[in-house]
Design a protein around this motif. Structure first.
Motif, PDB file in Angstrom:
ATOM      1  N   TYR A  76      38.905  29.371  31.885  1.00  0.00           N
ATOM      2  CA  TYR A  76      37.633  30.069  31.698  1.00  0.00           C
ATOM      3  C   TYR A  76      36.821  30.074  32.995  1.00  0.00           C
ATOM      4  CZ  TYR A  76      38.793  29.745  26.748  1.00  0.00           C
ATOM      5  OH  TYR A  76      39.416  29.854  25.537  1.00  0.00           O
ATOM      6  N   SER A 100      35.803  33.364  35.182  1.00  0.00           N
ATOM      7  CA  SER A 100      34.409  33.589  35.547  1.00  0.00           C
ATOM      8  C   SER A 100      34.264  33.812  37.050  1.00  0.00           C
ATOM      9  CB  SER A 100      33.555  32.400  35.109  1.00  0.00           C
ATOM     10  OG  SER A 100      32.217  32.546  35.525  1.00  0.00           O
ATOM     11  N   ASP A 134      35.783  37.232  38.052  1.00  0.00           N
ATOM     12  CA  ASP A 134      34.910  38.345  37.655  1.00  0.00           C
ATOM     13  C   ASP A 134      33.710  38.455  38.595  1.00  0.00           C
ATOM     14  OD1 ASP A 134      36.606  38.956  35.591  1.00  0.00           O
ATOM     15  OD2 ASP A 134      35.389  37.992  34.031  1.00  0.00           O
ATOM     16  N   GLU A 135      33.199  37.302  39.038  1.00  0.00           N
ATOM     17  CA  GLU A 135      32.073  37.337  39.986  1.00  0.00           C
ATOM     18  C   GLU A 135      32.510  37.967  41.304  1.00  0.00           C
ATOM     19  OE1 GLU A 135      29.056  34.241  42.322  1.00  0.00           O
ATOM     20  OE2 GLU A 135      30.069  33.589  40.485  1.00  0.00           O
TER      21      GLU A 135
END
Length: 244
Positions: free
Chosen positions: A191, A195, A198-199
């Protein structure tokens, strides 16, 4: 030494004169020390134009076959890719992805710049696709900052599936470094990796101004290919036609 010959004496001046690439945010790339350059991927020419805008060498990983082909052709191929900032994937790992990670870690441990395309493959339609989490894992395990960057116009100069395209002036944009040290020791948390990835991709999207699709590029290519293939009539349809 050969790298600098190719870049400044052979390939560099030619590309500069013909295409006159523009670069923004070059000051975001550190003058020394390791960093990961995470870029979009529109064309096979991306790895030529992005490093051309920087005074430092940028190293990418490439298929081992480029460095192991026998004969005179193989020798020139190896010299070209080595000189142009490419290193072979470390094949001591369990698979290509693990081998690429090992090669990248060696480059960053030596204090160099490492270039990576988080999408994993070239975009077939100019859109930006979901990034794979290898870039996040690399950032956490190496501790190196991630510099998001975008190359624009290379899909016009060298379109996918064609040898030559049209003239345009490529643009390379570098964003501020992204520091993920707050996630240190969490490289096995999927996860967290998602994250971080995606950033990074959000910043690449902002720099490239591409339309973002939350799907892996490889999957999108498969769907596009399937949609173009002729559809065979079903047995029911065939039977109906015969009956009529």
């Amino acid at each position: 030494m050969l790298y600098w010959f190719l870049k400044w004496v052979a390939i560099g001046p030619l590309l500069r004169v013909i295409f006159r690439p523009k670069a923004y945010g070059v000051d975001h790339v550190p003058a020394e020390g390791p960093a990961i350059l995470a870029s979009n991927h529109l064309s096979y020419a991306d790895w030529l134009f992005m490093p051309l805008t920087l005074p430092r060498r940028v190293t990418f990983v490439a298929k081992a076959e480029y460095f192991t082909t026998p004969g005179i052709k193989g020798w020139f191929q190896k010299k070209f890719f080595s000189g142009a900032g490419q290193v072979p994937i470390d094949r001591s790992g369990a698979d290509a992805a693990e081998g690429a990670m090992k090669s990248a870690m060696k480059i960053l441990a030596a204090g160099e710049l490492f270039g990576i395309y988080p999408e994993g493959t070239r975009s077939h339609d100019g859109k930006l696709y979901r990034g794979k989490t290898g870039v996040a894992r690399l950032a956490l395990e190496s501790g190196a900052p991630v510099i998001p960057c975008a190359v624009v116009g290379t899909d016009v100069v060298a379109p996918t599936g064609k040898v030559f395209g049209q003239w345009t002036r490529p643009v390379v944009r570098f964003g501020p470094p992204l520091d993920f040290s707050r996630y240190e020791g969490m490289s096995n948390d999927r996860y967290i990796l998602r994250s971080i990835t995606d950033e990074i991709m959000y910043e690449v999207m902002r720099l490239s101004e591409q339309e973002y699709v939350d799907m892996y590029a490889s999957k999108a290519k498969e769907l596009t290919k399937a949609a173009k293939e002729p559809v065979e009539p079903s047995d029911a349809t065939s039977s109906a036609k015969k009956a009529s």
